[in-house]
Design an enzyme around this catalytic site. Structure first.
Site, PDB file in Angstrom:
ATOM      1  N   ASP A  79       1.286  -1.213  -0.135  1.00  0.00           N
ATOM      2  CA  ASP A  79      -0.179  -0.067  -0.352  1.00  0.00           C
ATOM      3  C   ASP A  79       0.955   1.184  -0.098  1.00  0.00           C
ATOM      4  O   ASP A  79       2.468   1.453   0.300  1.00  0.00           O
ATOM      5  CB  ASP A  79      -0.916   0.154   1.038  1.00  0.00           C
ATOM      6  CG  ASP A  79      -1.808  -0.983   0.855  1.00  0.00           C
ATOM      7  OD1 ASP A  79      -2.634  -1.484   0.440  1.00  0.00           O
ATOM      8  OD2 ASP A  79      -2.960  -1.130   1.761  1.00  0.00           O
ATOM      9  N   LYS A 101      -4.048   2.496  -2.106  1.00  0.00           N
ATOM     10  CA  LYS A 101      -4.867   4.108  -2.049  1.00  0.00           C
ATOM     11  C   LYS A 101      -4.246   4.900  -1.499  1.00  0.00           C
ATOM     12  O   LYS A 101      -4.207   5.647  -0.356  1.00  0.00           O
ATOM     13  CB  LYS A 101      -5.701   3.055  -1.194  1.00  0.00           C
ATOM     14  CG  LYS A 101      -6.113   1.264  -1.218  1.00  0.00           C
ATOM     15  CD  LYS A 101      -7.058   0.889  -0.159  1.00  0.00           C
ATOM     16  CE  LYS A 101      -7.337  -0.298  -0.309  1.00  0.00           C
ATOM     17  NZ  LYS A 101      -5.419  -1.504  -0.273  1.00  0.00           N
ATOM     18  N   MET A 216      -8.532   9.776   8.418  1.00  0.00           N
ATOM     19  CA  MET A 216      -8.697   9.646   7.263  1.00  0.00           C
ATOM     20  C   MET A 216      -9.717  10.882   7.317  1.00  0.00           C
ATOM     21  O   MET A 216     -10.855  10.861   6.771  1.00  0.00           O
ATOM     22  CB  MET A 216      -9.047   8.485   7.231  1.00  0.00           C
ATOM     23  CG  MET A 216      -7.963   7.055   6.664  1.00  0.00           C
ATOM     24  SD  MET A 216      -8.766   6.035   5.548  1.00  0.00           S
ATOM     25  CE  MET A 216      -9.348   5.394   7.823  1.00  0.00           C
TER      26      MET A 216
END
Length: 292
Positions: A79, A101, A216
């Site tokens: 990732d 991502k 996030m």
């Protein structure tokens, strides 16, 4: 070390030879020096998958076991937030698959990642799924384990150092502190308050007095802060936002719940970033603990 006898001759300098010997042993134990014939508990299975938490970003913060298994990989599916510097240490035959991502950008679909893991494992390759932080803390690790289990592929899980606690720590923000915070809640902010997809009870969080760690949630920080204040959290509540924690590019902004969205925008803070809300974000490094 695992059947190897390591000795170093230094021509009459025993302290030097023993120091170098111990350094070689440490390198073998942490997989800085690869040992293709190593066996034991961390031996690479044939046709399996290891879900490895890479830690918060600094390549030195991956676990010893995670680094050992990475050194034995035939395929690494990585990732964006994983410690990519570790890829430079891989042997040339190792295939690296970028499943990054990128926040708010194009991403490899989860079912494609699952198929990649399964197909390589069924072909007899040992696959390391290298993730940032811990695989099970908003990392979709259990989804990948379920997919592999359904396909009959064996999986090894290696926990990682989660950014939710380690990133605040390196910025001198303890998520708990004696006499200050007896609770800590980790929340995903990728879905904003009020969105029908959200599973977070933001009103309940606003009634807490302890620590809230938001992952996030940077681009929705204004809505998150407004919702917490509306639910009862004081606008003067200290907040710390840490960008790229544990890395050389780390930046920290300290503000209050009522002003943090503006402060972050003015500072140009970008993802990835961790937000810590609560009295712990206002502590100074030289403060003494009090209370119980």
């Amino acid at each position: 070390h695992d059947g190897l006898l390591v000795g170093v001759l230094s021509g009459g300098s025993p302290r030097r030879s023993s120091a170098v010997r111990d350094g070689v042993l440490d390198a073998l134990r942490t997989a800085v020096v690869a040992d293709p014939g190593s066996g034991g508990h961390d031996a690479a299975p044939t046709g399996g998958v290891a879900l490895v938490g890479g830690g918060p970003g600094d390549p030195e913060l991956i676990t010893v076991r995670g680094r050992r298994l990475l050194a034995r990989a035939d395929v690494v599916v990585v990732d964006r937030l994983a410690p990519r510097e570790l890829l430079d240490e891989l042997p040339p035959h190792v295939r690296v698959v970028d499943a990054a991502k990128i926040p708010y950008g194009r991403a490899a679909a989860q079912d494609v990642i699952n198929r990649t893991l399964i197909e390589h494992a069924r072909a007899g390759r040992f696959v390391v799924r290298l993730k940032g932080g811990d695989p099970y803390v908003f990392g979709r690790g259990f989804e990948e384990l379920q997919a592999c289990a359904e396909a009959g592929v064996p999986v090894t899980v290696v926990p990682g150092v989660t950014s939710a606690f380690s990133v605040p720590a390196v910025a001198d923000v303890p998520v708990t502190h004696r006499g200050v915070a007896h609770e800590v809640v980790v929340v995903s902010g990728h879905v904003p308050p009020g969105d029908e997809r959200s599973l977070v009870d933001w009103d309940a969080l606003g009634r807490l007095s302890g620590t809230i760690v938001v992952l996030m949630g940077l681009e929705r920080l204004d809505r998150i802060a407004d919702t917490l204040v509306a639910a009862g959290r004081a606008p003067e509540t200290p907040v710390a936002v840490v960008q790229e924690g544990t890395m050389r590019t780390q930046r920290v902004v300290r503000s209050t719940l009522g002003q943090v969205a503006r402060a972050v925008a003015e500072a140009g803070i970008r993802p990835p970033a961790i937000t810590v809300v609560g009295p712990v974000a206002g502590l100074a490094a030289d403060a003494s603990p009090s209370g119980g």
